[in-house]
Write a protein that holds these residues in place. Structure first.
Motif, mmCIF file in Angstrom:
data_model
loop_
_atom_site.group_PDB
_atom_site.id
_atom_site.type_symbol
_atom_site.label_atom_id
_atom_site.label_comp_id
_atom_site.label_asym_id
_atom_site.label_seq_id
_atom_site.Cartn_x
_atom_site.Cartn_y
_atom_site.Cartn_z
ATOM 1 N N TRP B 18 0.835 -1.207 0.000
ATOM 2 C CA TRP B 18 0.000 0.000 0.000
ATOM 3 C C TRP B 18 0.865 1.250 0.000
ATOM 4 O O TRP B 18 0.558 2.246 -0.620
ATOM 5 C CB TRP B 18 -0.922 -0.011 1.213
ATOM 6 N N GLU B 23 -5.985 8.461 -2.183
ATOM 7 C CA GLU B 23 -6.873 8.733 -3.295
ATOM 8 C C GLU B 23 -6.934 10.226 -3.560
ATOM 9 O O GLU B 23 -7.072 11.020 -2.620
ATOM 10 C CB GLU B 23 -8.270 8.207 -2.978
ATOM 11 N N PHE B 52 -1.695 5.225 -5.601
ATOM 12 C CA PHE B 52 -3.079 4.772 -5.427
ATOM 13 C C PHE B 52 -3.625 4.187 -6.727
ATOM 14 O O PHE B 52 -4.384 3.214 -6.735
ATOM 15 C CB PHE B 52 -3.941 5.962 -4.979
ATOM 16 N N LEU B 55 -2.774 0.671 -7.117
ATOM 17 C CA LEU B 55 -3.658 -0.217 -6.357
ATOM 18 C C LEU B 55 -4.957 -0.468 -7.119
ATOM 19 O O LEU B 55 -5.536 -1.559 -7.050
ATOM 20 C CB LEU B 55 -3.964 0.387 -4.988
ATOM 21 N N ALA B 56 -5.439 0.557 -7.839
ATOM 22 C CA ALA B 56 -6.640 0.354 -8.662
ATOM 23 C C ALA B 56 -6.362 -0.686 -9.742
ATOM 24 O O ALA B 56 -7.213 -1.548 -10.042
ATOM 25 C CB ALA B 56 -7.071 1.677 -9.282
ATOM 26 N N ARG B 84 -8.669 -2.602 0.919
ATOM 27 C CA ARG B 84 -9.730 -2.579 -0.095
ATOM 28 C C ARG B 84 -9.426 -1.528 -1.155
ATOM 29 O O ARG B 84 -8.900 -0.457 -0.862
ATOM 30 C CB ARG B 84 -11.068 -2.261 0.560
ATOM 31 N N GLN B 85 -9.811 -1.861 -2.364
ATOM 32 C CA GLN B 85 -9.615 -0.914 -3.444
ATOM 33 C C GLN B 85 -10.654 -1.186 -4.510
ATOM 34 O O GLN B 85 -11.123 -2.311 -4.671
ATOM 35 C CB GLN B 85 -8.193 -1.055 -4.021
ATOM 36 N N ARG B 86 -10.986 -0.134 -5.239
ATOM 37 C CA ARG B 86 -11.939 -0.292 -6.326
ATOM 38 C C ARG B 86 -11.193 -0.630 -7.614
ATOM 39 O O ARG B 86 -10.110 -0.074 -7.865
ATOM 40 C CB ARG B 86 -12.731 1.000 -6.525
#
Lengths: 138, 813
Positions: B18, B23, B52, B55-56, B84-86
């Motif tokens: 991470w 974001e 970030f 991570l997406a 958690r990530q989208r």
């Protein structure tokens, strides 16, 4: 793979369907067994064998009463007509004929079912043996 | 997608950290204004926002990887994530420079703003490129892609040169406390580039799987379309063990005694036979098998060397030429395609198990429906005593049942639903004067003095006679009538009142039964005449009813003639008891399909409401299917389970709104069956087969249809054997060539007399009364659980549905 537990095993009741070697006179029928089915019960018949041992009237060309029933037949009936059997095994000559165990008869409607073996000729006596099992599955 | 292979040079790490990813608050990277004083924190924030985005990408990879695992059963690589990530990659054009794989890092000659102007925007574009490439690959590979592309990234070329961006894993970040030099900006950017390289590596690996799932999959979901179609089913990857006695073809590979072997020639020898087999280090064939797992059949073989697919169905009479791998390849037959569906298997319903059961055929006799007269009260039946329930035979003589299918050549059977009955009911409209009326009756409008007559033939037993009558116009308080039976008086100026207890005229249409009177038929055909002597209004004779005491001696002897072939029936029948008589003919050569039934001996009249014509033949068994004899019955059990599951859903969905299904008096008839089946169809739309649908429809949304003749156009153009689904958009199809016909597809068909003994779908608790001849439903509503039981004659009368013949093995061994 399923496992048959003792608990399940104890709920299965097998009812033998058996007629030892019997002289079946021309045009006659015999009730081999009765299978009472109560509401909620289900009966499966996988094994039903008709063994026509021999024709006891030699030198006679058999005359059939019912064209669809061979020399003799055994079936499971709720009503009276021999051509309307829920399961039917017929023999067109000496030898053993059996219900296909992979096409079992399943009786789940309440009633008093009869297993009847019939000589379908009007002029030949027969020696027959019937064996089978009706299994109460629920 | 092809260019991603270069990224395979990277060693993938099992996780993505991470780190300090954050974001973007505004959806875009934190802007840098070069005219404003330098602030290292803004540069730091931009790097965190870029982290970030990695991570997406990782989340997107995770989604696609899971989909690959679900669809193909292959454990595709996926990075471990720390939170958690989208799986969504926003796109803002101003944050990217060009969308490619290059990243220009700052050098000593650069100013700090260059890190934002060049390196950061390159990293942004590279994130977009990785995500978009994966999204496009998923869109091509899956029916329901788990991620969607960023449509605005129009600048992403379909094929890109994919280079290894200069990246190094190092946990460096921009901080105000550090010296302002090249490394302050370059090291964090190189770390971000390294993260991108990792994600690119994962995407490349996934792309390999999506390009050629056959090289990786543990499971394929395959559908055969058009000619000889098969529903989508699972083919499972498995090792091919040597099976003694199996005849292997050249090139087949087997596993035997801890080693793999390849057949050098067609052989059934043990793999240790060096003249027939050669040991190989590892198999070059990946074999996927569907059930039933017949020896060397029902399988798909992927050749990892030639990269071809070969399909084997349950028979081996035709050999499929291996095809270059693709999700859709040509099949064995013209127009046939073998399609690998990149989606999850759907729920398998009764119709699915029907076509699975069809895969195996066993030796024995088979009977095929040819024609049916579902209600014999039509002009297809002549010379019978026509009752309200249909044709009947009451006295010695012959009736003719015309199946109207032209010539009959072959081996035939006719089965008739019969019911000995001590009551004869004839509709008034059956009169010789052709006087009609509502509901089959005769409205007697000719005036006083005229008469109606009916041909009747009843056995010479003590009968009673009565009439159900009413008034249909004006007002009447009754009539005076006389009747005779072929000249013998039956009624002499009898009064038929039409009043209530207060002598007030009854309402028109209310049926009244006359007082029974005794008659003595001679046993031959006679004429019953009714004279209206006095009275006003319009006398409406709804039905004539004759009754005789029940007798136990119901011996029937009938002969059936088709062409010149004669078959005999000699049976006993009980009063009110629904039964079946069967006529088996040998070889028939008849120029027509008229079955002549001659009643030679009878006691009670014999109702014959349904007539059914079948052919008999022998099956063509599936070769080498020993050991699978129970397969059809297994499929039947699964179909039954599916229907029961559907009923449970109906019960849950409708709750207390579920109807009782049975009649108010507890009886069950064909209308009850129809309503019950309609509810079953809510979640089991492929339940009832309905043949012969022409362009007027109806085509029902959610139901499946198969073309049985001609060419039709619906949401596409379909020819014979093609299937399509009804949609809410159209209730009819276009008949292209004038004879287009479709069938609604279903696992069950109407039960007929010739089907007795076959598996039928009936609600639990139905019971036939031998005395009354009626069917009682002991259970109602949610307790009317569907179950499969052997069809009995009385079930035909209440409209029960039987399984399709594909579920039927031969009944006798």
């Amino acid at each position: 793979m399923t496992t048959l537990t003792y608990n399940r095993w104890s709920q299965i009741l097998n009812l033998p369907l058996a007629l030892p070697q019997t002289e079946l006179r021309r045009g006659r029928s015999l009730q081999v067994a009765a299978i009472p089915v109560a509401l909620g019960e289900s009966v499966e018949v996988r094994a039903l064998t008709l063994h026509l041992l021999r024709l006891l009237t030699p030198g006679v060309s058999p005359v059939l009463n019912n064209s669809a029933l061979g020399l003799c037949s055994v079936g499971i009936y709720l009503t009276d007509m021999l051509t309307g059997g829920t399961a039917l095994v017929k023999a067109t000559g000496p030898g053993a004929e059996a219900l296909n165990p992979y096409a079992p008869a399943v009786l789940s409607s309440p009633g008093f079912y009869r297993v009847i073996v019939a000589n379908n000729t009007s002029n030949v006596d027969l020696a027959v043996v019937v064996s089978g099992v009706a299994t109460y599955t629920s | 997608m092809n260019q991603l292979e270069s990224a395979l040079l990277i060693t993938l790490r099992d996780s993505i950290k991470w780190e300090s990813a954050v974001e973007p608050t505004s959806g875009t990277l934190t802007p840098i204004n070069p005219v404003m004083p330098f602030d290292a924190r803004d540069y730091h924030t931009r790097d965190r926002e870029l982290a970030f985005r990695d991570l997406a990408n990782a989340a997107a990879i995770m989604e696609v990887s899971i989909e690959v695992s679900d669809v193909y059963g292959y454990s595709a690589p996926r990075p471990i994530m720390q939170g958690r990530q989208r799986a969504l990659q926003p796109w803002n054009a101003q944050d990217a420079r060009t969308v490619n794989s290059q990243v220009l890092h700052v050098k000593n000659a650069h100013v700090p703003y260059d890190a934002a102007q060049y390196a950061d925007r390159d990293l942004y574009g590279r994130d977009a490129l990785i995500y978009e490439t994966l999204a496009r690959a998923a869109a091509v590979a899956f029916v329901n892609p788990p991620i969607t592309g960023t449509a605005t990234v129009s600048s992403v070329p379909p094929v890109t040169a994919w280079s290894w961006a200069d990246g190094t894993a190092s946990r460096n970040e921009i901080a105000t406390a550090l010296p302002l030099n090249r490394d302050l900006f370059r090291d964090p950017d190189m770390n971000l580039a390294d993260r991108d390289n990792q994600m690119a590596g994962y995407v490349a690996t996934l792309a390999q799987v999506l390009k050629n799932p056959f090289a990786y999959a543990d499971r394929l979901y395959v559908q055969v379309r058009s000619n000889d179609p098969r529903e989508a089913e699972v083919y499972a990857f498995g090792r091919q063990d040597y099976v003694a006695g199996t005849f292997y073809s050249t090139g087949d590979e087997v596993y035997y005694a801890a080693a793999y072997y390849r057949a050098l020639v067609a052989t059934s020898a043990l793999p240790t036979d060096a003249t027939a087999w050669v040991a190989i280090a590892s198999p070059t064939q990946r074999v996927f098998t569907a059930e039933p797992r017949l020896s060397l059949r029902n399988r798909i073989v992927y050749d990892t060397v030639a990269q071809t697919l070969q399909w084997f169905r349950e028979t081996s009479d035709l050999v499929h030429v291996p095809q270059l791998f693709a999700l859709s390849i040509p099949g064995l037959l013209p127009r046939q395609t073998v399609n690998t569906l990149a989606r999850l298997p759907v729920r398998e319903d009764a119709q699915f198990w029907r076509q699975k059961a069809e895969r195996l055929v066993f030796a024995g006799e088979e009977r095929t429906d040819v024609a049916v007269i579902p209600y014999t009260g039509t002009d297809k039946v002549t010379n019978t005593l026509m009752q309200e329930t249909g044709a009947s035979l009451a006295v010695a003589g012959a009736g003719t049942f015309n199946f109207d299918i032209g010539a009959c050549y072959g081996t035939y059977t006719a089965a008739f639903l019969v019911k000995p009955h001590s009551t004869v009911e004839i509709l008034g409209g059956q009169n010789n004067e052709a006087v009609g009326g509502t509901l089959g009756g005769a409205s007697y409008t000719r005036g006083v003095g005229s008469q109606l007559s009916w041909n009747i033939g009843l056995p010479p037993l003590p009968w009673t006679f009565q009439v159900d009558y009413t008034n249909v116009t004006d007002t009447s308080t009754g009539w005076k009538v006389s009747a005779d039976l072929s000249g013998t008086p039956v009624l002499s100026e009898a009064t038929w009142p039409f009043v209530d207890a207060t002598d007030t005229a009854l309402a028109n249409g209310q049926l009244v039964s006359s007082t029974p009177v005794a008659i003595a038929p001679t046993g031959g055909n006679q004429v019953l005449s009714l004279q209206w002597l006095e009275g006003s209004g319009t006398l409406h004779v709804r039905r004539l009813r004759f009754a005789t005491p029940t007798t136990d001696d119901n011996h029937y002897r009938l002969s059936g003639t088709l062409g010149t072939s004669v078959a005999m029936v000699d049976v006993y029948g009980g009063d009110h008891q629904t039964d079946v008589v069967v006529f088996d003919w040998g070889t028939v050569g008849s120029p027509d399909s008229k079955v002549r039934i001659n009643l030679e001996r009878a006691q009670l009249p014999l109702r014959m409401p349904v007539a059914h014509l079948l052919t008999r033949g022998t099956t063509t068994p599936t070769p080498v299917a020993a050991g699978f004899e129970g397969y059809r019955y297994d499929c039947l059990q699964r179909a039954s389970r599916s229907v029961q599951d559907s009923f449970a859903k109906v019960v849950a969905a409708y709750g207390t709104n579920l109807p009782a299904f049975r009649n108010g008096d507890g009886t069950w008839d064909s209308d009850c069956t129809d309503e019950w089946m309609r509810y079953l169809e809510v979640y089991e739309p492929r339940l009832r087969e309905t043949p012969g649908i022409r362009s007027v429809g109806p085509i029902v949304a959610g139901r499946q249809y198969q073309v049985t003749a001609g060419t039709v156009a619906y949401d596409g153009v379909y020819v014979v054997a093609d299937t399509f689904w009804g949609t809410s958009g159209g209730t009819s199809f276009v008949d292209v060539n004038g004879y287009g016909t479709v069938s609604q597809v279903g696992a069950f068909q109407p039960g007929l007399p010739g089907h007795v003994g076959r598996p039928a779908l009936v609600p639990a608790g139905l019971e036939f009364s031998l005395v009354a001849g009626t069917v009682t439903a002991n259970y109602a509503g949610s307790l009317a659980v569907p179950q499969v039981a052997s069809l009995q004659p009385w079930m035909v009368e209440v409209g029960a549905w039987v399984t399709q013949p594909e579920f039927w093995p031969p009944t006798q061994t």
